[in-house]
Every structure is written in C-alpha cells, then in structure tokens.
Design a protein around this motif. Structure first.
Motif, short mmCIF file in Angstrom:
data_model
loop_
_atom_site.label_atom_id
_atom_site.label_comp_id
_atom_site.label_asym_id
_atom_site.label_seq_id
_atom_site.Cartn_x
_atom_site.Cartn_y
_atom_site.Cartn_z
N PRO A 18 0.81 -1.22 0.00
CA PRO A 18 0.00 0.00 0.00
C PRO A 18 0.84 1.27 0.00
CG PRO A 18 -0.90 -1.61 1.54
CD PRO A 18 0.40 -2.16 1.08
N ASP A 19 2.10 1.17 0.38
CA ASP A 19 2.98 2.33 0.40
C ASP A 19 3.85 2.44 -0.85
OD1 ASP A 19 2.07 3.01 3.00
OD2 ASP A 19 3.44 1.53 3.85
N GLY A 20 3.60 1.59 -1.83
CA GLY A 20 4.38 1.63 -3.05
C GLY A 20 5.13 0.33 -3.29
N THR A 21 5.89 0.32 -4.35
CA THR A 21 6.66 -0.88 -4.72
C THR A 21 8.06 -0.76 -4.17
OG1 THR A 21 5.37 -1.08 -6.76
CG2 THR A 21 7.47 -2.26 -6.67
N ARG A 22 8.51 -1.81 -3.50
CA ARG A 22 9.85 -1.76 -2.91
C ARG A 22 10.40 -3.17 -2.73
NH1 ARG A 22 9.66 -2.72 2.78
NH2 ARG A 22 7.59 -2.61 3.73
N PRO A 23 11.72 -3.30 -2.58
CA PRO A 23 12.29 -4.60 -2.23
C PRO A 23 11.80 -4.98 -0.83
CG PRO A 23 14.00 -3.08 -2.99
CD PRO A 23 12.77 -2.26 -2.75
N GLU A 355 1.11 -0.74 -10.04
CA GLU A 355 0.40 -0.34 -8.82
C GLU A 355 -1.03 0.12 -9.15
OE1 GLU A 355 2.70 2.68 -6.91
OE2 GLU A 355 4.46 1.38 -6.67
N ASP A 356 -1.19 0.84 -10.25
CA ASP A 356 -2.53 1.25 -10.67
C ASP A 356 -3.40 0.03 -10.95
OD1 ASP A 356 -1.87 3.99 -10.59
OD2 ASP A 356 -1.15 3.94 -12.67
N VAL A 357 -2.85 -0.94 -11.68
CA VAL A 357 -3.59 -2.14 -12.03
C VAL A 357 -4.01 -2.90 -10.77
CG1 VAL A 357 -3.47 -4.36 -13.23
CG2 VAL A 357 -2.50 -2.31 -14.29
N VAL A 358 -3.12 -3.00 -9.80
CA VAL A 358 -3.44 -3.66 -8.53
C VAL A 358 -4.56 -2.91 -7.81
CG1 VAL A 358 -2.55 -4.13 -6.21
CG2 VAL A 358 -1.24 -4.82 -8.22
N ARG A 359 -4.51 -1.59 -7.84
CA ARG A 359 -5.57 -0.81 -7.19
C ARG A 359 -6.92 -1.09 -7.84
NH1 ARG A 359 -3.49 3.59 -8.03
NH2 ARG A 359 -4.79 4.58 -9.62
N TRP A 360 -6.96 -1.12 -9.18
CA TRP A 360 -8.22 -1.32 -9.88
C TRP A 360 -8.75 -2.76 -9.77
CZ3 TRP A 360 -5.36 0.92 -14.66
CH2 TRP A 360 -5.26 2.32 -14.53
N ASP A 372 -11.88 -6.00 2.37
CA ASP A 372 -10.62 -5.28 2.44
C ASP A 372 -9.90 -5.43 3.77
OD1 ASP A 372 -13.05 -3.82 2.92
OD2 ASP A 372 -11.86 -2.03 3.29
N ASP A 373 -10.49 -6.15 4.72
CA ASP A 373 -9.73 -6.53 5.91
C ASP A 373 -8.99 -7.84 5.72
OD1 ASP A 373 -12.07 -8.04 5.81
OD2 ASP A 373 -12.21 -8.21 8.00
N ARG A 374 -9.26 -8.54 4.60
CA ARG A 374 -8.68 -9.86 4.35
C ARG A 374 -7.93 -9.96 3.04
NH1 ARG A 374 -13.48 -14.09 5.00
NH2 ARG A 374 -11.77 -15.47 4.41
N LYS A 375 -8.37 -9.21 2.05
CA LYS A 375 -7.83 -9.34 0.69
C LYS A 375 -7.35 -7.98 0.20
CE LYS A 375 -9.65 -13.60 0.52
NZ LYS A 375 -8.79 -14.82 0.51
N GLY A 376 -6.73 -7.98 -1.01
CA GLY A 376 -6.53 -6.74 -1.73
C GLY A 376 -5.27 -5.96 -1.45
N ALA A 377 -4.41 -6.44 -0.55
CA ALA A 377 -3.17 -5.69 -0.26
C ALA A 377 -2.17 -6.61 0.42
CB ALA A 377 -3.45 -4.49 0.62
N ILE A 378 -0.89 -6.32 0.19
CA ILE A 378 0.18 -7.00 0.93
C ILE A 378 0.42 -6.16 2.18
CG2 ILE A 378 2.59 -7.72 0.89
CD1 ILE A 378 2.28 -8.30 -2.08
N ALA A 379 -0.30 -6.53 3.23
CA ALA A 379 -0.27 -5.79 4.48
C ALA A 379 -0.50 -6.77 5.63
CB ALA A 379 -1.34 -4.70 4.48
#
Length: 448
Positions: A18-23, A355-360, A372-379
């Motif tokens: 959610p904060d961007g793409t990073r290693p 990142e845009d594609v992942v958001r959509w 969105d408490d279970r899916k949709g992000a690497i968090a």
C-alpha cells in the motif's frame, strides 16, 4: 510474531505494498501476512524462503464479476475450470454471479445448492452474489443474512428466462429493501425502451450489432438508477460500464454524494469495435465493445477515479452458441485467465503503473465487497494471497493453453505483457508453471 510462527518468507526486489513498490520480504504465518520486512531480513529459523528475484510480488487479484454457471449450465464453465483459469491468471478470489446457473442464486436454498457444488471444486476463494427479481423481495434479507455480498438486477432482459429484469416500480421496491439492511445493489444498466427502439439487425457485421445496443441505452438507464438511488439513499454499483457518454453523469452524482461505484472490464479497455472481424462473435458482449475514442475516455475515467475498478464479467458459453450471426450468438467474453495480463498490456502503453492495475483489480474490488480486511493488499493481517508476475515478459495467446472449459477467446493470437509465474492462496502455492495443486479454495461470506 515469534520466529517459530513464521512458516514462509516470500522475497522480491519488487513487492507492491500500500505504500508503493519496494524490495521486501513478506513473512507468512498460519495463512496470513505476519510482517512486511526489509528485503535482506533474516529468515526466521524453521521458515522456508522463496526468492522471486526481480519478478513482482503483488496481492492476488479479486474478481467480483464472474459467471461460473454451475450447477445447471456446467457445460458452459463450472467451478473446477473457472477457478483453475482464475488461478492461472493470478486471481485468488472471485465472486460468482447469481444467473446462468440453474437454479439462480435468488433464495437461500438456491444459495446452499450452489455452495455445495462449489465447495469441493474451488481452487481459489469463492463468494456469491444474490439476485434481485421482480418477485423475490421477501428473499433479499434472508440471502443477506446468509452471507451473499450484495444483489444483482437487470434493467433490461437478462438473456435467460429464469432471471427476469426489474421495471421501475420493482427496482424501487428492491432497492428500498436492500437499503433498509445496508446492502449493496449491483445493476446491469441498459434501458429496455432504448433497446426496443434501436435497429433490430442481424448478420455478421459488428457495426450492425453495435447499433442494436447504443450508448443511449446505458446513459438513460444510469440516469434513472442514479435518480432512484439518490431518492432512497441506497448504495448502488454500476456493472460493466461501456458507454463513455455516461461518465459526466456519474462524476456529478459522485461529487454530490450519491453512494455510487462503477466498474468496467478488460475487454472495454483493450479491444475496440474497429478491430472486430465479420462474424467474430467471440467479441460479442452486452453492453458491447465500443469504438477506440470511447475507450480512451474510459481510461481517463479510471485514471481520475470516476470508474472505481476493473473486473472480468467472465461470461462463457459452449462454442456452438458463438455463431457468426451477432444477433443470435451468445453475448459474453471469456477472460478470467487473461485479465491481469490484458489490462497490464494496455495500461503500460498509457503510462499507468502496475500499482494502478493492482488498485483497480484487487484493492478496490476487495473494498467493494467488504473483504478489504482480508484481501486486496500486501499488508499485515491480510490473507497471504499473491500473484508472482514477470511484467516485462510476453506471451502469445493460444486458446489451447487456456484452462476455461470452452476455449473461445477474443484475445486469440494477441501478444500480451505480464506472465503469471505462480499464484498463492493463504501461503500455499496453488499453481506454478501450469501445474496445479488439488483445490484449496474456501467459500466466503460477507463480513457480518
């Protein structure tokens, strides 16, 4: 989190968070994301390391618009083949539409029938939409309580007799009932009068078919839907938007505070009316694929947030129903396995990021259905659902390589960017290099 709890660490130089793409290194414990760590973080004792190098680790795609057609029309698709195709394309969750199966998901008993069929066949997680029909207002709250994610209706004939559309009074009654318990109504918005007065042509010419489903049919239906939603205070979602002419109306309604969300589909973003050959009804869908200039405006609306998300509307049939007469051919695009790659291929040429594609295709679809408490992000705390993508690699679409039951595709022969190397569900690799595990999916219910 203690080291002993972590079973798996997934590492990549490109992790979409959610904060961007990073290693990063992503620690997994009990099927959940336990931590997102530095790329060179020490692997906890007893944990297995999977290092993907420069391939992108992204959250599994969540597709909230899929027609699985099982039971009843399983020869059209089915949970086994649909969920395998989805997994092969990096999709880890789908929500199944209430029609084209027999019975449709319009009562709790019918929902239970569908759940029983899906349970042993699901390679990915599966949820269910309910259906709103003219005569089932009494069934809507029980379906909501049974865990469906919302209710689909049509404003014009659906194409199958067992799922009739809602006229103005029935739409108002269903919407008011659903709003009363805080539910979501999702709408196929084409106006039946505008369809009736449009030309009724047949034959192999795509332009003739396009004239039978003009943009005004969507525009009029969407205006009426917004007016009703405003009056009732209901939460509504417009399905598979194809007409760019409706975008100013949608943007104004959103700015005004109408509780409105909107989706479009890969085929509207990647295919154009101008390229459809005579008789090529693999390109037929309702509403239809429109002209390139219309497509440009859909992309603009995605970029500015007028359109919220991108879903497949995977609507397959047996090959024999795809006749060369656009008037009689079944209307539906099969796109589950190719959706991520197709959207990424077009997005990258228009200056959009992965990142845009992942958001959509993951974050906003998860939000739409309350996952969105279970899916949709690497968090931390989310399910350990991932796709591993080589975004610079290309492949040419070979229908024989698709997992769909009926390998009819409008993308045949197209070269797409983005090769899905593996897909992971709750920390388990479910497909890699075309090899699948036994089904590991679970049946999802709306969060109460």
């Amino acid at each position: 989190m203690s080291d002993g709890e972590v079973e798996l660490v997934l590492r990549s130089t490109r992790v979409i968070t959610p904060d961007g793409t990073r290693p990063a290194s992503v620690a997994v414990a009990a099927g959940k994301i336990a931590a997102v760590l530095a790329h060179d973080a020490e692997v906890p004792e007893g944990a297995r390391l999977e290092d993907f190098g420069d391939d992108v680790l992204l959250p599994g795609i969540v597709d909230t618009h899929v027609h699985v057609n099982d039971p009843g029309r399983t020869e059209w698709e089915g949970f086994w083949t649909a969920t395998r195709a989805a997994a092969a394309g990096g999709i880890t969750t789908l929500v199944d539409m209430p029609l084209n199966s027999l019975p449709p998901t319009t009562t709790v008993d019918n929902l239970r029938t569908k759940q029983e069929v899906a349970a042993a066949k699901a390679h990915i997680d599966v949820g269910f939409w309910g259906g709103a029909l003219p005569d089932n207002v009494k069934d809507l709250r029980p379906l909501h309580d049974a865990g469906v994610f919302g209710f689909k209706c049509f404003l014009s004939p659906s194409g199958v007799d067992e799922f009739p559309h809602l006229n103005g009074d029935r739409l108002t009654a269903s919407m008011a009932e659903i709003a009363g318990f805080g539910g979501l109504l999702i709408v196929h918005a084409e106006d039946p009068h505008e369809l009736d007065v449009a030309p009724h042509t047949s034959g192999p010419k795509y332009d003739d078919y396009l004239a039978t489903r003009p943009r005004v049919s969507e525009d009029v239906a969407i205006k009426g839907l917004i007016d009703t939603a405003r009056r009732i205070g209901a939460r509504v979602h417009i399905l598979h938007l194809s007409s760019s002419d409706a975008l100013p109306l949608i943007a104004a309604a959103k700015a005004e505070g109408v509780k409105l969300t909107v989706e479009t589909c890969p085929h509207y973003l990647t295919l154009t009316a101008e390229e459809v050959p005579d008789g090529a009804s693999e390109f037929k869908c309702c509403p239809p694929i429109r002209e390139a200039a219309n497509q440009d405006l859909l992309w603009q609306a995605l970029a500015d947030g007028t359109i919220d998300c991108v879903v497949t509307d995977h609507s397959p049939s047996t090959a024999d129903l795809k006749t060369d007469d656009f008037a009689t051919a079944w209307g539906g695009i099969s796109g589950l396995q190719l959706s991520l790659s197709a959207v990424w291929t077009a997005a990258r040429t228009r200056g959009h990021s992965l990142e845009d594609v992942v958001r959509w295709m993951s974050t906003r679809t998860s939000e739409l259905v309350g996952l969105d408490d279970r899916k949709g992000a690497i968090a931390v705390g989310r399910d350990a659902d991932f796709a591993v993508l080589a975004p610079e690699e290309t492949f040419t679409v070979d229908p024989a390589a698709l997992q769909h039951r009926n390998r009819v595709t409008a993308y045949a022969g197209k070269t797409l960017h983005g090769v899905v190397k593996s897909t992971w569900l709750r920390g388990e690799r479910i497909v890699a290099d075309g090899e699948f595990t036994a089904p590991r999916g679970t049946l999802l219910e709306r969060n109460h």
